[in-house]
Design a protein around this motif. Structure first.
Motif, PDB file in Angstrom:
ATOM      1  N   UNK A 963       4.960   3.666  -7.451  1.00 54.88           N
ATOM      2  CA  UNK A 963       5.598   2.696  -6.556  1.00 54.88           C
ATOM      3  C   UNK A 963       4.613   1.613  -6.152  1.00 54.88           C
ATOM      4  N   UNK A 964       5.078   0.394  -5.995  1.00 56.84           N
ATOM      5  CA  UNK A 964       4.151  -0.692  -5.603  1.00 56.84           C
ATOM      6  C   UNK A 964       3.673  -0.478  -4.169  1.00 56.84           C
ATOM      7  N   UNK A 965       2.417  -0.793  -3.962  1.00 56.89           N
ATOM      8  CA  UNK A 965       1.845  -0.684  -2.629  1.00 56.89           C
ATOM      9  C   UNK A 965       0.831  -1.809  -2.462  1.00 56.89           C
ATOM     10  N   UNK A 966       0.845  -2.442  -1.304  1.00 52.40           N
ATOM     11  CA  UNK A 966      -0.049  -3.564  -1.079  1.00 52.40           C
ATOM     12  C   UNK A 966       0.444  -4.845  -1.727  1.00 52.40           C
ATOM     13  N   UNK A 967      -0.435  -5.815  -1.837  1.00 53.23           N
ATOM     14  CA  UNK A 967      -0.115  -7.139  -2.379  1.00 53.23           C
ATOM     15  C   UNK A 967      -0.434  -7.156  -3.866  1.00 53.23           C
ATOM     16  N   UNK A 968       0.534  -7.517  -4.699  1.00 55.01           N
ATOM     17  CA  UNK A 968       0.340  -7.500  -6.153  1.00 55.01           C
ATOM     18  C   UNK A 968      -0.578  -8.609  -6.638  1.00 55.01           C
ATOM     19  N   UNK A 969      -0.817  -9.633  -5.806  1.00 57.52           N
ATOM     20  CA  UNK A 969      -1.680 -10.743  -6.221  1.00 57.52           C
ATOM     21  C   UNK A 969      -3.158 -10.415  -6.021  1.00 57.52           C
ATOM     22  N   UNK A1321       5.234   4.226   5.864  1.00 56.18           N
ATOM     23  CA  UNK A1321       5.393   2.777   5.893  1.00 56.18           C
ATOM     24  C   UNK A1321       4.161   2.092   6.483  1.00 56.18           C
ATOM     25  N   UNK A1322       3.551   2.738   7.462  1.00 54.53           N
ATOM     26  CA  UNK A1322       2.360   2.143   8.080  1.00 54.53           C
ATOM     27  C   UNK A1322       1.197   2.093   7.107  1.00 54.53           C
ATOM     28  N   UNK A1323       1.124   3.082   6.230  1.00 57.36           N
ATOM     29  CA  UNK A1323       0.043   3.089   5.248  1.00 57.36           C
ATOM     30  C   UNK A1323       0.131   1.869   4.344  1.00 57.36           C
ATOM     31  N   UNK A1324       1.331   1.565   3.864  1.00 54.94           N
ATOM     32  CA  UNK A1324       1.503   0.413   2.981  1.00 54.94           C
ATOM     33  C   UNK A1324       1.165  -0.895   3.695  1.00 54.94           C
ATOM     34  N   UNK A1325       1.601  -1.029   4.932  1.00 59.66           N
ATOM     35  CA  UNK A1325       1.315  -2.253   5.683  1.00 59.66           C
ATOM     36  C   UNK A1325      -0.180  -2.371   5.982  1.00 59.66           C
ATOM     37  N   UNK A1326      -0.777  -1.255   6.366  1.00 59.97           N
ATOM     38  CA  UNK A1326      -2.209  -1.232   6.686  1.00 59.97           C
ATOM     39  C   UNK A1326      -3.039  -1.576   5.442  1.00 59.97           C
ATOM     40  N   UNK A1331      -6.349  -5.353   2.048  1.00 57.35           N
ATOM     41  CA  UNK A1331      -6.545  -6.140   0.837  1.00 57.35           C
ATOM     42  C   UNK A1331      -6.792  -7.610   1.164  1.00 57.35           C
ATOM     43  N   UNK A1332      -6.003  -8.166   2.054  1.00 55.68           N
ATOM     44  CA  UNK A1332      -6.163  -9.581   2.385  1.00 55.68           C
ATOM     45  C   UNK A1332      -7.519  -9.838   3.057  1.00 55.68           C
TER      46      UNK A1332
END
Length: 1346
Positions: A963-969, A1321-1326, A1331-1332
């Motif tokens: 599953x995608x997680x984080x920013x793909x860029x 959900x918090x893990x993905x947002x965190x 990453x940014x």
């Protein structure tokens, strides 16, 4: 983003001298592959993988004596901090590159290796009696989850704990009348450490916090015999009040110990002639082994990280291998190898000072074994070019890298291998893994032009169950016994640094008349080489551009007392030895050494001793002429032709002689090179009738004619006589004549001191005397001047190199007799005011100095070569500032050239290191690493290069169904940041890239384990390796299926302990019937015991310990043995042991009661109630935990486990639970154990594994969130999702595995955790925020190397 490099911006500043006994064997090998060791008063840091010098950290002198030599470094320890990922709340930190260094004067410095600065000093109050107690050893100890303390041994017996944030000593313990030798940390519990004394005193300490009262102490005694004579000397020294540490009192009487990496509470201890195995739990020695006759004393003991093998170094430079007997903690010596090869070593042979094993390579080896294909399983121990036939004959069971350091400046990298004489391929075919895979070698990869990212690195397709099977620690079914193994040692690399204490220094400065050695009329260019003479008679040639030893020549049998260059390819040196005969005299030895051929040719060979020794050598710039100065004897002038011949003897009372240096070069039109060009016109000044310093650079038409014509035909040298008279002689062919200079005024001759130093470059002669006066004289005009330096006598004066366009020709470096130096510009009005007169660096004294003549442009800095009294060689950059004059600074930038890139990701700037870690975790196609070899001719046409700018860099990432997680860029941005390192080849070397190619498609956990291992985080790597097994354990419990129906483990031969009758797997003697099946059937790669959680592992590990203690006597030992037998369910043996207690023993009634309770047929309510009451009373009053045994007798295993956990016996509680509990009961024990490991032992990785095995995934995510590791939390979800799908597929249909629906791969499928849960959900947002932030940090940080 690119890396800009100026050709002259990269100078490293220092080469260290050799290590010695005074350094006390100080060495440390970090888990990330960095080797640090003490060499004199410096710390040398080496990349052990490529065996290249990274940098030298010189310890500064004490503040009370800033000009004195710094004390010897006696201990070094890398901080065990991992790469910090809390960038959302803190600035990027270099804490993973901190290094603690202790010295002989009791100072402890905390270095930042990246910044090359001391962050903190830790030392006792100078007014206390503990000040200046030399540091014997250092050890890092964990105080809390986010902080570490530093433990130190100071003086003979003082143990202290230091706060590394404040530098304050928070706790002290004085073991008076003991001589503490070393200190080590427990690998199973980082809060626990031990200290050992020379007489067998063993101190066990547990740190519970960072307060004064948070240290628990326990004293033990090892019954060593020792050397009575040396111990008597020790008693006398203690009585006389000696404060010296053990390494100073007894440099050859060494006591060392190491914790076993496989067995908790086990120590391996060596005294000079004894080897003990000590059990901290039983507080006694389990075995003793003496050295066989003819073996030298022990130097150190090193347990193999993954096998029951000990490597012991000896003082005579040998390495013995000791293997453990099956079923016992008894070790036998099986091999003895040389760490000093007899070929190529000097006589007398050098001494081995320290040895250390590589932990980083062991972790990567485990990852390679577990995740590589069966056909490739042994290839990591073999060279890529090894023949397949040899593989049939020998199977590499393990390989270990060992580093040894000798006192001749060499670092040796050894490969220790254990081989079994079996057919490896046959055993692979019989293994339980059935994967249709093929071996992929380097040759195969390079011979194809297709994209290896989709073909060559997938090793073909493997079935889905292989992911879980490989992570379960599969080994071949052919069982290796240590009797079948053969141990071999081979030298794989060597780093040669300075071989001995420096005595003299020489820099080539050839003139136009110096021709190339191959003949012809081509002038010899200046070369970036410096020659160093040493005390042991060798000549070391340094390549200053590479900051490395280019060559070493063994020329003399005694001290090299003088050294000069003849042109740029020959060296002339001398030594002498005094004759002890009645007539006396000296044997002078003069040798010409050719750097190209390596040949040494002596000249001026006499048959009998001479009256006077050679005092000095002076070679002309062309290398054609040589002046030999004797003590109280005439000076000889030699022509250095192919066969040197003496031209003349000058019987004058010379004090100093110096040849003229090459004149100022000037550009020549259509000239062949810049080295052979000279300026057409000298700079002139207007004033010619004054003796001011501005006239030091005055020249007239006579100077021009001298430089233009005389240079081509003759050379001159200036001299001073005993009476102060000066002169200049000219050598033309075989004739020597007076130069006829224009003399200065009569007042120029000094009457208060002899001339002791001189420098000569047409038209100027600069002199220094023993009173500190500096005078200079223009030989063409007769102008002169002088000033007093207000220092001691002057030893050396050296003109700085001059290039066309320089504003000054009068810069000189002056070395004083107090071993300090200064730099003056004689072309200024006040040279003393515009000089550098104070020491440029603290911690060393200057023996010799000279300028490096490689400067070709007026804007380039001047570089000064320094030979230090601490045996070091340094470069000092002198920058010319027109406003403030001269400035000096040591350079700490990377050297100019390296033979190969430094592939150590931990050395990258912290944001870039985190970026690389993320890329490795997410999965990059292996072909991306191949582009680092684009410049290699052998690989240029054989690999496919990924376009880094023209195509989308996201195509370099592997395709997964996760599953995608984080920013793909973000991956594309990070790849752009890492592009400069990729082009330079500074990411992964070929071997590690090949290993990554083998594991990149073996699942997320495999990639995560590799990334952790590369960055030296061994505990995290073990966690990712064990994670599939923990999830499998959880899934089996949730599925409520029999264990033998789930083929998720390669160890299918281990029976289900829950389905086997208890008495069928025990005997009356307490030995397990599974002992013959070996520990190879479960996960048993050495340090994997740190992460044991499954019932089979815990039960079998406890069973294997039982035979070790059968021969122990005493009441306390019997109590511990009964406890072990009850824990594994061997009640019959426990009853037998209890009934053997003698009636007079203090434990007789307690043991009798337990025997009756355990052996009786259990009744119901009344009997059960009575036993519970008795057990509660026993727990309240008796520390032997006898009450838990009664609870076991009535089947109250859950309560017994709780009592054991309350008493701190966590491993015993887990063993008891593994024997008797199942399902949720066992999970509760594991979860409580995990809470203890996380909050008390501060071991997050072991706690996470226990949480997963217990089904507490939400608690695991909370632990990662509290530790501020958003990237690990995200990778944890990905790994759990992938492994869960694999196991679920196998459980549903073992014949035709299929992946369940994952809603188009957009959501997670996790056991016992809803994908819509707020924690998920918090893990993905965190992770997206992380990453940014990382991208911004990477963009703000410039790429740098080592």
């Amino acid at each position: 983003m690119s890396i800009t490099r100026s050709p002259l911006d990269y100078w490293d500043c220092m080469l260290p001298g050799p290590s010695s006994r005074n350094n006390g064997g100080s060495v440390d090998y970090s888990t990330s592959g960095l080797l640090a060791y003490g060499a004199g008063s410096c710390v040398t840091v080496v990349d052990a993988r490529s065996m290249q010098l990274l940098c030298v950290l010189p310890m500064p002198a004490p503040s009370t004596y800033p000009i004195a030599l710094a004390p010897f470094v006696t201990s070094v320890r890398w901080a065990p901090q991992p790469l910090r990922r809390d960038i959302l709340t803190h600035e990027p930190s270099n804490s993973h590159l901190h290094l603690a260094v202790g010295d002989r004067q009791g100072r402890i410095a905390l270095w930042d290796f990246r910044l090359r600065v001391v962050l903190l000093w830790m030392e006792f109050d100078p007014s206390s009696d503990k000040a200046k107690l030399g540091v014997q050893d250092l050890c890092w100890v964990r105080a809390r989850a986010d902080s570490w303390l530093l433990a130190s041994i100071s003086g003979p017996s003082l143990l202290a704990l230091w706060n590394t944030s404040t530098g304050r000593c928070i706790w002290k313990y004085d073991a008076s009348l003991e001589l503490l030798s070393c200190i080590r940390r427990d690998p199973f519990d980082s809060r626990h450490f031990c200290a050992l004394g020379l007489k067998g005193f063993l101190l066990s300490l547990m740190v519970l916090g960072d307060g004064d009262d948070d240290v628990v102490i326990k004293e033990h005694r090892i019954p060593t015999v020792g050397d009575s004579s040396e111990l008597q000397k020790f008693e006398r020294d203690v009585a006389s009040g000696s404060n010296a540490p053990a390494l100073a009192v007894f440099p050859l009487f060494v006591a060392r110990f190491s914790f076993s990496p496989q067995w908790r509470f086990i120590l391996f201890v060596t005294f000079p002639k004894e080897l003990f195995v000590f059990d901290l739990q039983y507080e006694t020695s389990l075995s003793f082994a003496g050295l066989p006759r003819g073996c030298n004393k022990f130097l150190d003991v090193l347990p193999d990280p993954d096998n029951d093998v000990l490597y012991c170094a000896h003082l005579d430079g040998k390495l013995s291998t000791w293997k453990r007997k099956d079923g016992e903690q008894v070790h036998m010596m099986c091999t003895m190898e040389e760490l000093l090869p007899s070929i190529g070593t000097t006589v007398p042979s050098p001494s081995v000072l320290a040895v250390v094993l590589s932990q980083s390579e062991a972790t990567l080896q485990n990852v390679g074994k577990l995740y590589s294909d069966p056909h490739d399983a042994s290839s990591f121990a073999l060279d890529s070019d090894a023949s397949l036939d040899s593989w049939h004959k020998h199977c590499f069971v393990s390989k270990t890298y060992l580093i040894s350091i000798t006192d001749d400046g060499k670092i040796w990298n050894w490969l220790l291998t254990a081989e079994g004489a079996i057919d490896a391929l046959k055993n692979v075919k019989n293994s339980s893994i059935t994967a249709d895979s093929s071996e992929v070698t380097v040759t195969d990869r390079c011979s194809s032009s297709v994209d290896t990212s989709t073909h060559g690195y997938e090793f073909n397709a493997v079935n889905e169950s292989e992911l879980v099977n490989r992570s379960f620690g599969h080994k071949s079914k052919s069982v290796h016994t240590y009797a079948d193994l053969s141990f071999k040692i081979s030298l794989v690399a060597q780093l040669h640094l300075l071989s001995s204490t420096i005595t003299t220094l020489a820099v080539p400065s050839p003139s136009l008349m110096a021709t190339l050695a191959r003949g012809g009329n081509h002038p010899a260019p200046a070369v970036p080489l410096v020659a160093l003479g040493t005390q042991n008679g060798t000549i070391d040639v340094i390549d200053v551009y590479a900051n490395a030893l280019a060559a070493s020549f063994s020329v003399h049998n005694s001290i090299v007392r003088g050294l000069r260059w003849l042109g740029n390819s020959r060296l002339v040196s001398f030594s002498y030895a005094q004759v002890n005969e009645k007539a006396g005299g000296y044997n002078n030895k003069l040798v010409v050494t050719c750097l190209r051929s390596g040949l040494n040719r002596t000249f001026r060979v006499l048959q009998k001793p001479e009256r006077a020794p050679v005092r000095a050598l002076r070679a002309s710039s062309s290398g054609r002429y040589l002046l030999i100065l004797f003590r109280d004897a005439p000076v000889e002038v030699w022509a250095m032709t192919k066969s040197p011949m003496m031209l003349r003897s000058l019987a004058l009372p010379f004090t100093v002689l110096e040849w003229t240096l090459p004149t100022v070069p000037r550009p020549v039109q259509n000239g062949p090179s810049s080295q052979s060009s000279f300026s057409s016109k000298e700079r002139s000044t207007g004033a010619s009738n004054s003796a001011s310093p501005t006239h030091a650079s005055t020249s007239d038409t006579k100077t021009t004619s001298l430089e233009g014509s005389t240079e081509d035909t003759s050379e001159s040298f200036a001299f001073a006589l005993v009476n102060g008279a000066l002169g200049v002689f000219e050598v033309h062919g075989r004739r020597i004549r007076d130069f006829r200079p224009k003399w200065p005024s009569s007042s120029f001759v000094s009457s208060d001191g002899l001339v002791t130093a001189m420098a000569y470059r047409l038209p100027h002669v600069v002199m220094g005397d023993r009173s500190g006066n500096i005078r200079w004289w223009d030989v063409t005009s007769g102008l002169s001047s002088s000033f007093n330096t207000h220092r001691e006598g002057i030893r050396r004066i050296k003109f700085s190199p001059v290039v066309a366009g320089d504003r000054s020709r009068g810069r000189v470096a002056v070395l004083f007799y107090d071993n300090t130096f200064a730099i003056f510009d004689l072309d200024t009005q006040d040279p003393l005011a515009n000089s550098i007169l104070q020491p440029q660096f603290s911690g060393t004294l200057v023996l010799e100095l000279d300028w490096l003549p490689m400067r070709t442009d007026k804007n380039e800095p001047l570089v000064l070569c320094i030979a230090g009294a601490d045996s070091s060689f340094r470069l000092i950059e002198v920058t010319i500032d027109r406003k403030s004059g001269l400035k000096s600074q040591p350079r700490t930038i990377k050297e100019r050239f390296r033979p190969m890139p430094i592939c150590s990701p931990v050395l990258l700037p912290t944001p870039h290191a985190l970026a690389l870690r993320m890329i490795l975790q997410l999965g990059i196609k292996p072909s991306w690493f191949d582009t680092c070899c684009e410049t290699k001719e052998a690989m240029e046409s054989q690999i496919t290069v990924v376009a880094s700018s023209a195509t989308d860099l996201r195509s370099c990432m592997i395709d997964t169904d996760l599953p995608p997680i984080g920013d793909s860029v973000v991956p594309e941005l990070l790849l752009k940041v890492l592009e400069p390192y990729r082009r330079e080849g500074c990411i992964l070397d070929e071997e590690r890239a090949r290993l990554y190619a083998a594991v990149v498609n073996k699942g997320a956990a495999a990639r995560f384990a590799f990334a952790a291992a590369v960055f030296g985080e061994s505990s995290e790597a073990l966690f990712w390796v064990q994670l599939p097994r923990a999830l499998s354990h959880l899934m089996k419990r949730l599925a409520k299926k029999p264990h033998h129906k789930v083929s998720v483990s390669a160890s299918a031969s281990v029976p289900d302990l829950g389905d086997t009758p208890m008495l069928s797997r025990i005997t009356s003697t307490g030995k397990s019937t599974l002992e013959s099946e070996k520990r190879d059937n479960v996960q048993s790669y050495g340090r994997f015991e740190l992460m044991a959680f499954e019932q089979e592992e815990l039960w079998q590990s406890a069973n294997e310990r039982i035979p070790w203690h059968e021969k122990l006597e005493g009441e306390e030992a019997i109590q511990n043995r009964v406890h072990e037998l009850v824990s594994v369910g061997n009640l019959e043996a426990a009853v037998s042991l209890l009934l053997s207690t003698p009636p007079e023993g203090s434990y007789f009634y307690v043991n009798a009661l337990r025997a009756v309770a355990l052996s009786s047929a259990v009744s119901r309510s009344l009997h059960e109630l009575a036993v519970k009451v008795v057990a509660a009373n026993m727990v309240r009053t008796d520390k032997s935990l006898s009450g838990t045994h009664l609870l076991c007798a009535v089947g109250r295993y859950q309560e017994a486990c709780s009592q054991l956990q309350d008493a701190g016996c966590w491993t015993d509680a887990a063993t008891l639970a593994a024997t008797h509990l199942k399902g949720s009961d066992y999970a509760r024990v594991l979860q409580r154990w995990a809470d203890h490991v996380l909050r008390t032992e501060h071991n997050i990785w072991r706690a996470l594994l226990l949480y997963v095995a217990a089904g507490a995934l939400q608690e695991a995510l909370a632990a990662l969130r509290d530790a501020q590791q958003p990237d690990t939390a995200a990778m944890f979800l990905l790994a759990c999702h992938e492994i869960n799908i694999e196991i679920s597929s196998k459980l549903e249909n073992s014949d035709e595995p299929s992946k369940p629906s994952t809603e188009d791969g957009k959501s997670f499928i996790l056991p016992l955790l809803n994908p819509e849960h707020e924690d998920v959900l918090a893990v993905s947002e965190y992770y997206g925020q992380y990453q940014r932030k990382l991208v911004h940090l990477c963009m703000d940080s410039s790429p740098t190397f080592d």
